[in-house]
Design a protein around this motif. Structure first.
Motif, short mmCIF file in Angstrom:
data_model
loop_
_atom_site.label_atom_id
_atom_site.label_comp_id
_atom_site.label_asym_id
_atom_site.label_seq_id
_atom_site.Cartn_x
_atom_site.Cartn_y
_atom_site.Cartn_z
N VAL A 154 12.13 -2.48 10.22
CA VAL A 154 10.75 -2.36 9.75
C VAL A 154 10.19 -3.72 9.37
O VAL A 154 10.91 -4.63 8.97
N THR A 155 8.86 -3.85 9.48
CA THR A 155 8.17 -5.05 9.03
C THR A 155 7.95 -4.95 7.52
O THR A 155 8.17 -3.90 6.91
N GLN A 156 7.49 -6.03 6.91
CA GLN A 156 7.22 -6.02 5.47
C GLN A 156 6.16 -4.98 5.12
O GLN A 156 6.27 -4.27 4.12
N THR A 157 5.13 -4.88 5.96
CA THR A 157 4.07 -3.91 5.70
C THR A 157 4.60 -2.49 5.81
O THR A 157 4.31 -1.63 4.96
N GLU A 158 5.39 -2.22 6.84
CA GLU A 158 5.97 -0.89 7.01
C GLU A 158 6.90 -0.55 5.85
O GLU A 158 6.94 0.60 5.39
N PHE A 159 7.64 -1.55 5.38
CA PHE A 159 8.54 -1.33 4.25
C PHE A 159 7.75 -0.93 3.00
O PHE A 159 8.14 -0.02 2.27
N LYS A 160 6.65 -1.61 2.75
CA LYS A 160 5.82 -1.30 1.59
C LYS A 160 5.23 0.11 1.69
O LYS A 160 5.18 0.85 0.70
N LEU A 161 4.80 0.49 2.88
CA LEU A 161 4.25 1.84 3.07
C LEU A 161 5.32 2.90 2.85
O LEU A 161 5.09 3.91 2.17
N LEU A 162 6.51 2.67 3.41
CA LEU A 162 7.60 3.63 3.24
C LEU A 162 8.02 3.73 1.78
O LEU A 162 8.28 4.82 1.27
N THR A 163 8.08 2.60 1.09
CA THR A 163 8.45 2.60 -0.32
C THR A 163 7.47 3.42 -1.14
O THR A 163 7.86 4.18 -2.04
N CYS A 164 6.19 3.29 -0.83
CA CYS A 164 5.17 4.06 -1.54
C CYS A 164 5.36 5.56 -1.29
O CYS A 164 5.39 6.36 -2.23
N LEU A 165 5.52 5.94 -0.03
CA LEU A 165 5.68 7.35 0.32
C LEU A 165 6.96 7.94 -0.26
O LEU A 165 7.01 9.13 -0.60
N ALA A 166 8.00 7.10 -0.37
CA ALA A 166 9.31 7.58 -0.85
C ALA A 166 9.36 7.77 -2.36
O ALA A 166 10.32 8.36 -2.87
N ARG A 167 8.35 7.29 -3.07
CA ARG A 167 8.35 7.49 -4.52
C ARG A 167 8.39 8.97 -4.86
O ARG A 167 9.09 9.39 -5.78
N THR A 168 7.61 9.75 -4.12
CA THR A 168 7.58 11.19 -4.33
C THR A 168 7.46 11.89 -2.98
O THR A 168 6.35 12.13 -2.49
N PRO A 169 8.60 12.20 -2.34
CA PRO A 169 8.54 12.92 -1.06
C PRO A 169 7.76 14.22 -1.20
O PRO A 169 7.78 14.86 -2.25
N GLN A 171 4.68 14.50 -1.52
CA GLN A 171 3.37 14.25 -2.13
C GLN A 171 2.48 13.54 -1.12
O GLN A 171 2.92 12.62 -0.43
N VAL A 172 1.23 13.96 -1.03
CA VAL A 172 0.30 13.37 -0.07
C VAL A 172 -0.35 12.13 -0.70
O VAL A 172 -0.86 12.19 -1.82
N TYR A 173 -0.31 11.02 0.05
CA TYR A 173 -0.96 9.78 -0.38
C TYR A 173 -2.15 9.50 0.54
O TYR A 173 -2.02 9.58 1.77
N SER A 174 -3.28 9.18 -0.06
CA SER A 174 -4.47 8.88 0.73
C SER A 174 -4.33 7.51 1.39
O SER A 174 -3.50 6.68 0.98
N ARG A 175 -5.17 7.25 2.39
CA ARG A 175 -5.16 5.93 3.03
C ARG A 175 -5.49 4.85 2.00
O ARG A 175 -4.95 3.75 2.05
N GLU A 176 -6.39 5.17 1.09
CA GLU A 176 -6.78 4.20 0.06
C GLU A 176 -5.59 3.83 -0.82
O GLU A 176 -5.38 2.66 -1.14
N GLN A 177 -4.78 4.82 -1.19
CA GLN A 177 -3.59 4.55 -2.01
C GLN A 177 -2.58 3.71 -1.24
O GLN A 177 -1.97 2.79 -1.80
N LEU A 178 -2.40 4.02 0.03
CA LEU A 178 -1.44 3.27 0.85
C LEU A 178 -1.93 1.85 1.10
O LEU A 178 -1.13 0.91 1.11
N LEU A 179 -3.23 1.70 1.26
CA LEU A 179 -3.80 0.35 1.41
C LEU A 179 -3.51 -0.50 0.18
O LEU A 179 -3.08 -1.65 0.28
N ALA A 180 -3.75 0.08 -0.99
CA ALA A 180 -3.52 -0.65 -2.23
C ALA A 180 -2.06 -1.01 -2.40
O ALA A 180 -1.72 -2.10 -2.90
N SER A 181 -1.16 -0.13 -1.96
CA SER A 181 0.26 -0.37 -2.11
C SER A 181 0.76 -1.47 -1.18
O SER A 181 1.56 -2.32 -1.57
N ALA A 182 0.26 -1.48 0.06
CA ALA A 182 0.77 -2.41 1.06
C ALA A 182 0.00 -3.73 1.13
O ALA A 182 0.58 -4.77 1.42
N TRP A 183 -1.30 -3.68 0.84
CA TRP A 183 -2.12 -4.88 0.98
C TRP A 183 -2.70 -5.39 -0.34
O TRP A 183 -3.29 -6.46 -0.38
#
Length: 233
Positions: A154-169, A171-183
């Motif tokens: 995985v790339t650094q960005t993909e790792f950050k996205l996966l880490t965010c999603l893995a906090r609570t399997p 659970q639905v995360y919005s694009r806005e939440q994922l943007l904030a987590s990765a960027w």
């Protein structure tokens, strides 16, 4: 609540274990095949394994689960032969409980092993979900395939996205939440960029990973069980 998988062929022991570990989330199976399926699709805090299972199946299962991560494995058996107990401990089991066991001692031993395991996981900063491990220190993603551990590139960005999603399997995360987590506060990044990276991440996790990223139209994304794995595909 701690989640425990019990591989016990004698259903009479199910009630005793349920009473001893009443505060735990208990998952009972009677065969190695069902146990492996459970492990692929769930993360457990402890495994309890009956030594009265057929020898070939028992040894295969122990080879699959021992020394793979920090999840404690406690074996249970009615053998008082020291050599039998030592051989299992030498394989990497965390403890051997002789049946019939005292309920209070049984619970204390299980709780003790789980506490030690949690400390080790916290020290190593590894998130284990099903057969996937996310190493936050080394920024690595590993997927267990039988006796092998395969690294997902995985790339650094993909790792950050996966880490965010893995906090609570689940659970639905919005694009806005994922943007904030990765960027973070980086300006000019469009929400649709998330879709591109999630698509690449999903492909990299592939069909061997117990979990995948599912899109919910108009809502966002969640980390969920990979049905292709759970169905044995």
């Amino acid at each position: 609540m701690h989640k425990v998988l019990i591989v016990e062929s004698n259903v009479q022991y199910h009630q005793l274990i349920s009473q001893s570990l009443a505060r735990f989330d208990l998952n009972f199976v009677t065969t190695v095949e069902d146990a492996i399926l459970k492990i692929k699709n769930n993360a457990f805090d402890c495994l309890l394994v009956d030594m009265n299972l057929p020898e070939r199946s028992r040894l295969f299962f122990l080879n699959e689960v021992l020394n793979k991560d920090h999840t404690p494995v406690l074996c249970m058996g009615d053998s008082e032969d020291v050599a039998d107990r030592v051989s299992v401990l030498d394989m990497g089991a965390d403890d051997f409980l002789v049946k019939p066991f005292n309920p209070l001692e049984f619970r204390a031993r299980v709780e003790n092993k789980i506490r030690k395991s949690i400390r080790l996981k916290n020290d190593s900063q590894i998130t284990a979900i099903g057969n996937m491990s996310i190493d936050h220190t080394r920024h690595r993603v590993l997927v267990r395939d039988g006796a092998l551990e395969l690294e997902v590139p995985v790339t650094q960005t993909e790792f950050k996205l996966l880490t965010c999603l893995a906090r609570t399997p689940e659970q639905v995360y919005s694009r806005e939440q994922l943007l904030a987590s990765a960027w973070g506060d980086e300006a000019g990044v469009l929400e649709r960029v998330v879709d591109v990276h999630i698509c690449l991440l999903r492909k990299k996790l592939g069909e061997k990973c117990s979990h995948t990223v599912k899109a919910l139209s108009g809502v966002g994304y969640k980390l969920t069980v990979n049905r292709k794995v759970s169905l044995g595909a």
